[in-house]
Design a protein around this motif. Sequence first.
Motif, PDB file in Angstrom:
ATOM      1  N   THR A 233     -50.083 -89.329  12.952  1.00  0.00           N
ATOM      2  CA  THR A 233     -50.726 -88.138  12.445  1.00  0.00           C
ATOM      3  C   THR A 233     -50.461 -87.926  10.952  1.00  0.00           C
ATOM      4  N   PRO A 234     -51.527 -87.928  10.189  1.00  0.00           N
ATOM      5  CA  PRO A 234     -51.384 -87.623   8.758  1.00  0.00           C
ATOM      6  C   PRO A 234     -50.890 -86.190   8.563  1.00  0.00           C
ATOM      7  N   PHE A 235     -50.944 -85.387   9.625  1.00  0.00           N
ATOM      8  CA  PHE A 235     -50.545 -83.980   9.474  1.00  0.00           C
ATOM      9  C   PHE A 235     -49.081 -83.859   9.119  1.00  0.00           C
ATOM     10  N   ILE A 236     -48.312 -84.874   9.534  1.00  0.00           N
ATOM     11  CA  ILE A 236     -46.880 -84.800   9.219  1.00  0.00           C
ATOM     12  C   ILE A 236     -46.718 -84.838   7.698  1.00  0.00           C
ATOM     13  N   LEU A 237     -47.627 -85.585   7.017  1.00  0.00           N
ATOM     14  CA  LEU A 237     -47.545 -85.611   5.548  1.00  0.00           C
ATOM     15  C   LEU A 237     -47.909 -84.243   4.985  1.00  0.00           C
ATOM     16  N   LEU A 238     -48.861 -83.566   5.637  1.00  0.00           N
ATOM     17  CA  LEU A 238     -49.218 -82.233   5.165  1.00  0.00           C
ATOM     18  C   LEU A 238     -48.038 -81.284   5.320  1.00  0.00           C
ATOM     19  N   ALA A 239     -47.202 -81.583   6.315  1.00  0.00           N
ATOM     20  CA  ALA A 239     -46.138 -80.625   6.648  1.00  0.00           C
ATOM     21  C   ALA A 239     -44.798 -81.051   6.072  1.00  0.00           C
ATOM     22  N   ASP A 240     -44.781 -82.149   5.327  1.00  0.00           N
ATOM     23  CA  ASP A 240     -43.458 -82.640   4.919  1.00  0.00           C
ATOM     24  C   ASP A 240     -43.571 -83.321   3.558  1.00  0.00           C
TER      25      ASP A 240
ATOM     26  N   VAL B 287     -59.924 -87.973   8.409  1.00  0.00           N
ATOM     27  CA  VAL B 287     -59.131 -89.172   8.711  1.00  0.00           C
ATOM     28  C   VAL B 287     -60.130 -90.314   8.873  1.00  0.00           C
ATOM     29  N   ILE B 288     -59.902 -91.430   8.151  1.00  0.00           N
ATOM     30  CA  ILE B 288     -60.866 -92.542   8.194  1.00  0.00           C
ATOM     31  C   ILE B 288     -60.125 -93.789   8.661  1.00  0.00           C
ATOM     32  N   ASP B 289     -60.500 -94.321   9.837  1.00  0.00           N
ATOM     33  CA  ASP B 289     -59.733 -95.480  10.325  1.00  0.00           C
ATOM     34  C   ASP B 289     -60.354 -96.761   9.810  1.00  0.00           C
ATOM     35  N   ASN B 290     -59.702 -97.884  10.131  1.00  0.00           N
ATOM     36  CA  ASN B 290     -60.105 -99.162   9.520  1.00  0.00           C
ATOM     37  C   ASN B 290     -61.487 -99.599   9.969  1.00  0.00           C
ATOM     38  N   GLN B 291     -61.976 -99.021  11.053  1.00  0.00           N
ATOM     39  CA  GLN B 291     -63.324 -99.414  11.499  1.00  0.00           C
ATOM     40  C   GLN B 291     -64.390 -98.593  10.759  1.00  0.00           C
ATOM     41  N   GLY B 292     -63.906 -97.684   9.871  1.00  0.00           N
ATOM     42  CA  GLY B 292     -64.857 -96.844   9.160  1.00  0.00           C
ATOM     43  C   GLY B 292     -65.241 -95.623   9.956  1.00  0.00           C
ATOM     44  N   GLN B 293     -64.509 -95.364  11.027  1.00  0.00           N
ATOM     45  CA  GLN B 293     -64.793 -94.168  11.818  1.00  0.00           C
ATOM     46  C   GLN B 293     -64.122 -92.974  11.150  1.00  0.00           C
ATOM     47  N   ARG B 294     -64.859 -91.871  11.017  1.00  0.00           N
ATOM     48  CA  ARG B 294     -64.328 -90.695  10.310  1.00  0.00           C
ATOM     49  C   ARG B 294     -64.111 -89.546  11.276  1.00  0.00           C
ATOM     50  N   SER B 295     -62.990 -88.852  11.099  1.00  0.00           N
ATOM     51  CA  SER B 295     -62.758 -87.644  11.875  1.00  0.00           C
ATOM     52  C   SER B 295     -62.630 -86.516  10.849  1.00  0.00           C
ATOM     53  N   GLU B 296     -63.602 -85.593  10.853  1.00  0.00           N
ATOM     54  CA  GLU B 296     -63.610 -84.529   9.851  1.00  0.00           C
ATOM     55  C   GLU B 296     -63.086 -83.246  10.484  1.00  0.00           C
ATOM     56  N   PHE B 297     -62.044 -82.660   9.861  1.00  0.00           N
ATOM     57  CA  PHE B 297     -61.473 -81.402  10.370  1.00  0.00           C
ATOM     58  C   PHE B 297     -61.800 -80.306   9.364  1.00  0.00           C
ATOM     59  N   LYS B 298     -62.599 -79.350   9.780  1.00  0.00           N
ATOM     60  CA  LYS B 298     -62.889 -78.202   8.908  1.00  0.00           C
ATOM     61  C   LYS B 298     -62.002 -77.049   9.367  1.00  0.00           C
ATOM     62  N   LEU B 299     -61.300 -76.438   8.408  1.00  0.00           N
ATOM     63  CA  LEU B 299     -60.380 -75.355   8.769  1.00  0.00           C
ATOM     64  C   LEU B 299     -61.039 -74.014   8.471  1.00  0.00           C
TER      65      LEU B 299
ATOM     66  N   GLY C  56     -58.695 -91.691  20.124  1.00  0.00           N
ATOM     67  CA  GLY C  56     -57.448 -90.950  20.300  1.00  0.00           C
ATOM     68  C   GLY C  56     -57.615 -89.512  19.821  1.00  0.00           C
ATOM     69  N   PRO C  57     -56.519 -88.719  19.894  1.00  0.00           N
ATOM     70  CA  PRO C  57     -56.638 -87.292  19.620  1.00  0.00           C
ATOM     71  C   PRO C  57     -57.134 -86.987  18.214  1.00  0.00           C
ATOM     72  N   PHE C  58     -56.779 -87.762  17.201  1.00  0.00           N
ATOM     73  CA  PHE C  58     -57.240 -87.431  15.851  1.00  0.00           C
ATOM     74  C   PHE C  58     -58.468 -88.247  15.482  1.00  0.00           C
ATOM     75  N   GLY C  59     -59.184 -88.730  16.497  1.00  0.00           N
ATOM     76  CA  GLY C  59     -60.437 -89.416  16.223  1.00  0.00           C
ATOM     77  C   GLY C  59     -60.271 -90.868  15.860  1.00  0.00           C
ATOM     78  N   LYS C  60     -59.031 -91.374  15.992  1.00  0.00           N
ATOM     79  CA  LYS C  60     -58.824 -92.802  15.671  1.00  0.00           C
ATOM     80  C   LYS C  60     -59.445 -93.635  16.783  1.00  0.00           C
ATOM     81  N   GLN C  61     -60.208 -94.653  16.382  1.00  0.00           N
ATOM     82  CA  GLN C  61     -60.873 -95.478  17.387  1.00  0.00           C
ATOM     83  C   GLN C  61     -59.850 -96.320  18.132  1.00  0.00           C
ATOM     84  N   LEU C  62     -59.800 -96.204  19.457  1.00  0.00           N
ATOM     85  CA  LEU C  62     -58.885 -97.008  20.263  1.00  0.00           C
ATOM     86  C   LEU C  62     -59.579 -98.272  20.728  1.00  0.00           C
TER      87      LEU C  62
END
Lengths: 185, 179
Positions: free
Chosen positions: A88-95, A141-153, B60-66
């Motif tokens: 979780t990149p969130f740990i970087l946000l929190a630390d 969050v962008i993984d190596n496959q180019g999949q994006r997870s966008e979190f709007k707060l 996965g939970p944060f949208g990471k492709q499994l």
Amino acid sequence: NAEQTLRTKLQAISQFSADFSQTVVSPDGKVIHQAYGHLVIAKPGKLHWQVMRPNHDEIISNGQTIWYYSPIVEQVSIYNTSDAIVHTPFILLADQRPSTWVGYKVSATKQKYTVTSTHDSQQPAFTVQFDSKDHINEFDVIDNQGQRSEFKLSHFNAKPNIAAGEFSFAIPSGTEIDDQRQPHE
Amino acid sequence: CASVQPPKAQVPWQTQQAQLAKIKSWQINGQIALITPKERHSASLYWQHQRSSDNLLLNGPFGKQLLSATITPQRTVVVVNDKTYQGPDSNQLISQLTGWHLPLNRLPFWLVGLADGAPYQLNTHQRIGSIKSLDGWQITYKNYQQVGQYVLPQQLEAKHGTARIKIIIDQWHVDPPHE
């Protein structure tokens, strides 16, 4: 430099809570998942991530231990926060402790900061965006496959009232425990 | 939030079966759980079914492709941990890579609520309540939901030996069949 500015901005937010809406976009641009929930973050490394819809997954970190509870399988997986940083990149946000930020590089364009790992190619890159009040309004969050997870707060609250047990997880009875903590010498 | 609509009036199974068989392409967003005596995994599930190909994404939970799988009659391509694998048989490839037994070639039928030739029993609403495949899969339908003119599964479970798969479908999108 960009890393220093980002860490200063994050340092200024000692703790916060917000509602999030998550949209996952596949590499070829299809919306493949949407979720909504609430998060609370406090320093250092404390996180309470509660999905409200469509499922009720929960991720809690007290800075040392992370619990990932998945009701659909009635299981909680437990990790050391230091090992789980890939999770979780969130740990970087929190630390913002220097030790946590070793091995990351930051680039910035206006209010949008991109953080990438220099030591682990498996780890997803993520971007953080701030609004005019220097509150976080989005991170992706962008993984190596180019999949994006966008979190709007939304409903960003820089002075959340934090419940006593906010960052610890009371394991419901009958829950399978999957302890992934590697013993540290 | 979009609550699950209870299905409307009762329609004889033969009519529903014919209607479901006409559906040629659909997409679902949902959740999948894989439970064996040794381990349990959960993931969010995206499945796109078309006439001659299936595309499956587990996250996965944060949208990471499994895992991502593209399945056609000729071959299956699977990406796991950023590595790509190929093979003629999707079930075999997935179980080799993950240890999971996912009957990918039949799930598109079961997900829609069709038995694909396996023996089945109807529930009190003239829809499939359970399926027993000849090679040991037992499917039970927990509930259904109204999706436009169709009534489609909302939650089902598939058991095979000691392995159990739970699938919850949060969102259906059915492409209208073009007569």
